[in-house]
Write an enzyme that holds these catalytic residues in place. Structure first.
Site, PDB file in Angstrom:
ATOM      1  N   TYR A 310      -1.763   0.056   1.194  1.00  0.00           N
ATOM      2  CA  TYR A 310      -2.062   0.979   2.295  1.00  0.00           C
ATOM      3  C   TYR A 310      -1.200   2.225   2.148  1.00  0.00           C
ATOM      4  O   TYR A 310       0.021   2.137   1.976  1.00  0.00           O
ATOM      5  CB  TYR A 310      -1.795   0.272   3.613  1.00  0.00           C
ATOM      6  CG  TYR A 310      -2.095   1.061   4.874  1.00  0.00           C
ATOM      7  CD1 TYR A 310      -2.967   2.137   4.878  1.00  0.00           C
ATOM      8  CD2 TYR A 310      -1.515   0.716   6.083  1.00  0.00           C
ATOM      9  CE1 TYR A 310      -3.244   2.847   6.034  1.00  0.00           C
ATOM     10  CE2 TYR A 310      -1.791   1.403   7.256  1.00  0.00           C
ATOM     11  CZ  TYR A 310      -2.649   2.472   7.215  1.00  0.00           C
ATOM     12  OH  TYR A 310      -2.926   3.177   8.362  1.00  0.00           O
ATOM     13  N   CYS A 311      -1.835   3.405   2.222  1.00  0.00           N
ATOM     14  CA  CYS A 311      -1.138   4.687   2.176  1.00  0.00           C
ATOM     15  C   CYS A 311      -0.309   4.767   0.889  1.00  0.00           C
ATOM     16  O   CYS A 311      -0.814   4.491  -0.192  1.00  0.00           O
ATOM     17  CB  CYS A 311      -0.301   4.858   3.441  1.00  0.00           C
ATOM     18  SG  CYS A 311       0.430   6.497   3.643  1.00  0.00           S
ATOM     19  N   LEU A 312       0.975   5.115   0.958  1.00  0.00           N
ATOM     20  CA  LEU A 312       1.778   5.217  -0.250  1.00  0.00           C
ATOM     21  C   LEU A 312       1.994   3.865  -0.921  1.00  0.00           C
ATOM     22  O   LEU A 312       2.304   3.809  -2.110  1.00  0.00           O
ATOM     23  CB  LEU A 312       3.123   5.871   0.075  1.00  0.00           C
ATOM     24  CG  LEU A 312       3.054   7.382   0.305  1.00  0.00           C
ATOM     25  CD1 LEU A 312       4.389   7.908   0.813  1.00  0.00           C
ATOM     26  CD2 LEU A 312       2.655   8.113  -0.969  1.00  0.00           C
ATOM     27  N   GLY A 314      -0.470   1.923  -1.460  1.00  0.00           N
ATOM     28  CA  GLY A 314      -1.592   1.929  -2.385  1.00  0.00           C
ATOM     29  C   GLY A 314      -1.331   2.811  -3.587  1.00  0.00           C
ATOM     30  O   GLY A 314      -1.719   2.487  -4.715  1.00  0.00           O
ATOM     31  N   LEU A 338      -6.260   1.479   0.619  1.00  0.00           N
ATOM     32  CA  LEU A 338      -6.555   1.821   2.011  1.00  0.00           C
ATOM     33  C   LEU A 338      -5.894   3.159   2.348  1.00  0.00           C
ATOM     34  O   LEU A 338      -4.662   3.236   2.436  1.00  0.00           O
ATOM     35  CB  LEU A 338      -6.049   0.724   2.951  1.00  0.00           C
ATOM     36  CG  LEU A 338      -6.501  -0.711   2.651  1.00  0.00           C
ATOM     37  CD1 LEU A 338      -5.847  -1.690   3.635  1.00  0.00           C
ATOM     38  CD2 LEU A 338      -8.016  -0.820   2.706  1.00  0.00           C
TER      39      LEU A 338
END
Length: 582
Positions: A310-312, A314, A338
């Site tokens: 998720y976010c960083l 990812g 994500l």
């Protein structure tokens, strides 16, 4: 393993640090020099552009005449307007704003906004970045002095003041005082105590099965008799507490996956302090992903893993997935991203705060403490959407005397984390400023990483109103990784779009998504062309991801309870210990 992002220049002089700390607190972590340079660039080029000046003068005269005609006609009851607000601008939507003279005042303000937007755009010679920063600064001033922010010029506030005998202003002063006291004492916002971690949020049953100096790895107890053979391993961003994915039971993605028969692991990042100033991206790769994934394999031997970031988180996971030297690609069954960017050439409004001046300012700020305080970063994010997050709240709580209900998501957002100085500088320079990852310059273990080496099936989720990871930027993974991509564009923003329960009281009736699966390098180059071709589907994207994971799993096996103590302290129940660090 060794990651080698672009190196930062020499650190600040010790004498510079105290002043930088004061400026950072006053400016919400934004470099005043960066803003002044942008404004100077715009103003100096405008000063030698008589053609643009004439154009702006004509526009100002036209808007004045337009408003004068409107004001005269509206006095006789005509309801037409001379300018419509932006679709998301709700400041003047209440019926009270149709009363004279307030509707004329609102129209004058909106015309002024339009003029300043024209003034900031198209000045020959101004760099694109400086144009955007200068426009941002002007927008902050305009939003600050909007007529909706003041009692005499806001008919909603005046009407409530008359109706309540001024009780709204008394209540507003009380809210202001309580917030001021909490701010001075570095306390939490009002109402967060109703969302205690481990009691009200982050309460899906599980245990910590691995811990090192940077992460705890949580495995969740199965709630079905059989589970998919391949576990799901989730890496949240290190700039947030992991439990955004495990909020209340009714809006927990973790609980949803467990209930659908997935064996779920998640990383909980330690909240670093000054002693962790030298932790870098190398450490976050090695201790955060490689070590945690190795522990997952020890728990599920012989099984490949569905990895999701998720976010960083990812972004970091995509780096590991593209680097065979980490051993991670061989362990992965699929990769899910994500709201995670891999190409930072167009980072959206967050790019306003990414230039050499801004990064140097943050490095000076971090030099004194060894970390960046999450509250400073949150302040910058709030300014991106200040109209909704700052000024609308001011009107609602301080002028109308109301209280904004605390939600699980808002309570999570107030649970700030810190960022180690070295790592924060590395990812700002290497990823955002220089875009090393997308350009093939980011190095791991001395070798450049190429996202084209990602061959795994990809499930990529982006959100329509994302200010942190704009969906068109996330979309670029189609032409960076040589892999089939199931791309999902969902309604909502960076957080709300991801936290999208499929059913129950927390489900959002307005939730919708678009989805299309493309072969490797087979998607349209233009993101808008993809969007136009993908039909809208009502509902949450969670069931789609569950079905995709199930389709990429090889078998269903008997579920096994989690019974492994983490160390000689005995069993540590979820949500673990790191999530409680302040």
């Amino acid at each position: 393993m060794h990651a080698e992002p672009t190196l930062a220049p020499a650190g600040p002089a010790p004498a510079d640090v105290p002043l930088q700390l004061i400026l950072a607190r006053l400016a919400n972590g934004i470099s005043p020099a960066s803003v002044l340079l942008a404004q100077a660039d715009w103003l100096s080029h405008l000063a030698v552009s008589p053609g643009k000046q004439a154009e702006l003068a004509a526009s100002a005269w036209h808007k004045l005449l337009q408003w004068t005609l409107y004001a005269g006609h509206s006095c006789y009851g005509e309801s037409s307007v001379c300018i419509e607000p932006e679709p998301r601008d709700k400041r003047f939507a209440a019926p009270e704003w149709s009363w004279p003279p307030y509707r004329q005042l609102a129209q004058a303000f909106l015309l002024q906004e339009r003029w300043w937007a024209e003034a900031g755009a198209g000045v020959r010679g101004v760099s694109r970045h400086h144009e955007e920063v200068a426009a941002f600064a002007v927008r902050q001033w305009l939003d600050m002095f909007a007529p909706s922010n003041f009692v005499p010029t806001n008919p909603e506030v005046l009407e409530k003041t008359l109706r309540s005998g001024g009780a709204n202003l008394t209540g507003g002063f009380s809210n202001l005082w309580l917030d001021a006291v909490k701010l001075v004492a570095n306390g939490s916002p009002r109402g967060v105590e109703r969302f205690a971690v481990g009691r009200d949020v982050a309460c899906t049953p599980g245990r910590v099965v691995m811990r090192n100096r940077l992460v705890e790895l949580i495995e969740y107890q199965p709630s079905t008799a059989r589970v998919d053979a391949e576990p799901v391993f989730i890496v949240p961003s290190w700039i947030m507490k992991y439990y955004i994915l495990d909020l209340r039971p009714q809006d927990s993605l973790v609980k949803y996956l467990v209930g659908k028969g997935h064996r779920v692991f998640i990383v909980s990042w330690r909240n670093p302090d000054g002693g962790d100033r030298d932790l870098g991206i190398e450490d976050y790769l090695q201790l955060g992903i490689v070590a945690a994934l190795q522990a997952v394999h020890e728990r599920a031997p012989g099984r490949k893993v569905h990895c999701a970031g998720y976010c960083l988180g990812g972004t970091l996971l995509s780096i590991a997935a593209a680097a065979p030297q980490t051993g991670v690609p061989a362990a992965m069954a699929t990769l899910t991203l994500l709201a995670a960017q891999t190409d930072f050439a167009e980072p959206g409004e967050l790019g306003l705060f990414i230039d050499e001046s801004q990064i140097a300012f943050l490095e000076n700020l971090m030099a004194g403490r060894g970390f960046l305080d999450g509250r400073e970063m949150a302040g910058a994010f709030a300014l991106i959407n200040s109209r909704d997050l700052v000024w609308s709240r001011l009107v609602h709580e301080y002028l109308m005397g109301a209280e904004t209900p605390m939600t699980a998501l808002r309570a999570w957002n107030a649970d700030a984390t810190r960022l180690p100085a070295r790592m924060h500088s590395q990812y700002l320079r290497g990823l955002y400023l220089n875009n090393d990852l997308a350009q093939g310059r980011f190095r791991v273990a001395g070798r450049p990483v190429s996202l084209a080496d990602i061959k795994l099936p990809l499930f990529v989720v982006s959100t329509e109103q994302d200010h942190v990871s704009p969906w068109a930027s996330v979309y670029k993974i189609h032409h960076l990784a040589e892999a089939p991509v199931s791309f999902v564009l969902v309604s909502g923003g960076h957080n709300v779009g991801i936290v999208s329960p499929a059913s129950g009281p927390a489900a959002k009736p307005e939730a919708h998504y678009r989805i299309a699966t493309s072969p490797a390098m087979g998607a349209p180059t233009d993101p808008q062309a993809w969007k136009d071709a993908a039909p809208v589907v009502q509902g949450s994207w969670w069931p789609v991801w569950h079905a995709w994971l199930r389709a990429h799993s090889c078998a269903r096996v008997p579920a096994v309870p989690v019974t492994w103590p983490v160390d000689d302290l005995g069993t540590v129940e979820a949500p673990g210990t790191y999530v409680h660090q302040r």
